[in-house]
Design an enzyme around this catalytic site. Sequence first.
Site, PDB file in Angstrom:
ATOM      1  N   ARG A 174     -20.993  19.477  14.164  1.00  0.00           N
ATOM      2  CA  ARG A 174     -22.296  19.488  14.738  1.00  0.00           C
ATOM      3  C   ARG A 174     -22.559  20.753  15.779  1.00  0.00           C
ATOM      4  NH1 ARG A 174     -23.696  14.389  14.519  1.00  0.00           N
ATOM      5  NH2 ARG A 174     -21.741  13.427  14.565  1.00  0.00           N
ATOM      6  N   LEU A 211       1.672   3.337  -2.268  1.00  0.00           N
ATOM      7  CA  LEU A 211       2.502   3.809  -3.461  1.00  0.00           C
ATOM      8  C   LEU A 211       2.244   5.200  -4.211  1.00  0.00           C
ATOM      9  CD1 LEU A 211       2.751   0.299  -5.055  1.00  0.00           C
ATOM     10  CD2 LEU A 211       4.592   1.336  -3.983  1.00  0.00           C
ATOM     11  N   SER A 216       1.068  -1.271  -0.064  1.00  0.00           N
ATOM     12  CA  SER A 216       0.026  -0.022   0.133  1.00  0.00           C
ATOM     13  C   SER A 216       0.941   1.231   0.035  1.00  0.00           C
ATOM     14  CB  SER A 216      -0.967  -0.003   1.370  1.00  0.00           C
ATOM     15  OG  SER A 216       0.021  -0.113   2.050  1.00  0.00           O
ATOM     16  N   CYS A 248     -12.996  25.680  12.248  1.00  0.00           N
ATOM     17  CA  CYS A 248     -14.146  24.972  12.819  1.00  0.00           C
ATOM     18  C   CYS A 248     -13.954  24.888  14.293  1.00  0.00           C
ATOM     19  CB  CYS A 248     -13.994  23.590  12.075  1.00  0.00           C
ATOM     20  SG  CYS A 248     -15.586  22.960  12.153  1.00  0.00           S
ATOM     21  N   GLU A 280      -9.951  24.970   3.682  1.00  0.00           N
ATOM     22  CA  GLU A 280      -9.003  23.996   2.986  1.00  0.00           C
ATOM     23  C   GLU A 280      -9.446  23.385   1.879  1.00  0.00           C
ATOM     24  OE1 GLU A 280     -10.225  23.922   5.997  1.00  0.00           O
ATOM     25  OE2 GLU A 280     -10.000  21.931   7.057  1.00  0.00           O
ATOM     26  N   LYS A 317      13.272  -5.983 -19.208  1.00  0.00           N
ATOM     27  CA  LYS A 317      12.894  -7.262 -18.330  1.00  0.00           C
ATOM     28  C   LYS A 317      11.483  -7.139 -17.844  1.00  0.00           C
ATOM     29  CE  LYS A 317      15.036  -9.561 -14.506  1.00  0.00           C
ATOM     30  NZ  LYS A 317      16.284  -9.336 -13.519  1.00  0.00           N
ATOM     31  N   HIS A 322     -14.672  24.874   6.401  1.00  0.00           N
ATOM     32  CA  HIS A 322     -13.461  24.308   6.135  1.00  0.00           C
ATOM     33  C   HIS A 322     -12.939  24.879   5.002  1.00  0.00           C
ATOM     34  CE1 HIS A 322     -12.984  21.202   9.386  1.00  0.00           C
ATOM     35  NE2 HIS A 322     -14.313  21.077   9.048  1.00  0.00           N
TER      36      HIS A 322
HETATM   37  N1  GLN Z   1     -16.271  19.219  17.123  1.00  0.00           N
HETATM   38  C1  GLN Z   1     -16.784  20.203  16.542  1.00  0.00           C
HETATM   39  C2  GLN Z   1     -18.278  20.278  16.163  1.00  0.00           C
HETATM   40  O1  GLN Z   1     -18.592  19.132  15.842  1.00  0.00           O
HETATM   41  C3  GLN Z   1     -15.993  20.881  15.388  1.00  0.00           C
HETATM   42  C4  GLN Z   1     -15.833  20.033  14.239  1.00  0.00           C
HETATM   43  C5  GLN Z   1     -14.860  20.333  13.259  1.00  0.00           C
HETATM   44  O2  GLN Z   1     -13.546  20.935  13.609  1.00  0.00           O
HETATM   45  N2  GLN Z   1     -14.787  19.849  12.255  1.00  0.00           N
HETATM   46  O3  GLN Z   1     -18.729  21.011  15.917  1.00  0.00           O
END
Ligand code: GLN
Length: 546
Positions: A465, A18, A16, A384, A512, A227, A510
Amino acid sequence: MTTTTKYIFVTGGVTSSLGKGIIAASLAKLLQAQGYRVTIQKLDPYINVDPGTLNPYEHGECYVTDDGAETDLDLGHYERFLNVPTSQANNVTTGRIYQSVIQKERRGEYLGKTVQVIPHITDEIKQRIQILGKSGDYDIVITEIGGTVGDIESLPYVEAVRQLKWDLGEHNAIVIHLTLVPYLSAAGELKTKPTQHSVKTLMESGVMADILVCRTEHELGESIRTKLARFCNVTQDSVIQSIDASTIYDVPNLMLEEGLDKVVLKKLNLKRSPPDLTIWNQFLNRHKNPTSEITIGLIGKYVELQDSYKSILEAFIHAGAENEVKVKVESIHSGYLDEDNIKLKLSHLDGVLVAPGFGERGLEGKISAVKYVREHNIPFFGICLGMQMAVIEFSRNVLGLKDVNSTEMNSTTANPVIDLMEEQKNITDKGGTMRLGAWSCELKENSIVRNVYKTDTISERHRHRYEFNNDYKTQIEAAGMVATGLNPDTNLVEIIEIPNHPWFVGVQYHPEYKSTVANPHPLFVAFVKAALNHKINKKGVSMAQS
Ligand code: GLN
């Protein structure tokens, strides 16, 4: 461009890790750069329905798509390379395949038949492979089969590939096999036997490799290539060397030099034209020739495994290149941070990013970090959980509230500044039940974020959440932390800033996930710039003092 969709299967043998995902993404980049509409999908042989419930220590980061799918981190590479969004259809696990077959069985769709791996599971796999191809949106679909050929759990996938090669017909589907050519230093030789065995294992399942991509630490000489071709049933131009690269972003050019796109297109009966990699190479050039360097502290609790924060690290590479700055990321485990060592650990940093995460471990360390950078005017970026920590820290130390927490960490806290939304309170299932995927957000005028995004409405991806508790918004804003991004439908706070600080931004989403080579994320670009300014100012002050 083409009338039938063409399929490329990428399998892996010997071991794995690779780098099938990077090879798939690099090939896709070369094909896309010739005008083909390409997508990549990843089939994962584990029984989790999706990677959302996997600990990042086990499997690295969970990548989230616009449609809210919690997916394998390889999809992140696909988006970063291709700059085209992926979706749930781009990542299928054995768990999901079985779940859907079992649901069909319960609905009586198999009309009393015995439900079996062959044909029912393999048919489901074949259908999932073709969903993207049949959408009409793509000329070429690259399907990466996770795991290693020969593993029990990979067998149904290899069988599905075997059948599909026949169903689709010659020149419409090919198999690329990625293997390892190890170097034995005692013998001073590269060894082809593991590759021969791996190709043989694949053949035992009835699948012939059309192209070999050989991972190696040393150049494959002519005799090794001969080869490999001779003993593995491929033409010599189908033996592609994949030598260790200093950055994954070099791999498309390395594959171009090796002629991977050429042999692929020849076998698929498609026209080849020189790929236009102008934007890609401009990025590479900036990435490799930085004019200055900064150090960013990445504070989280999964820092031992680099893959846990994959998208964040890649977003720094994109943003660094954009600023022509080398971004050195120093990973700092929040579990080992406290009020006593915080200066020692953070004072040299040019910026601090507090990472996403779940659960209580390392929480107080993150809060100490936020306090330190807030008080010392070091640029801060909270993502987050990192944003939630900034709200808690501010409520405790600026607003002066006692017993402040998120109800995720302490369900009986007197001041739950971060709390569950009503809709989340009765949910007991863990998988796929968070606030997931793309949500829109309106940006306040005269804010850092409005300036950075240069628009008033954005869409970003979520995976959490808990939320900023709007009961505290008035007090928090009056004390100097402002909500500068709001969800237009729910009024949920998506962004906080401290205007009285050089650069202090926390986002509930997020960013990113949306940073790509062609489109570095504006918030990362701005944060890197702020960190660079911090470094320059710091130097200015210390020079003035000396
Ligand atoms: N644990 C936090 C939530 O559920 C933040 C989640 C996270 O950072 N992706 O709200």
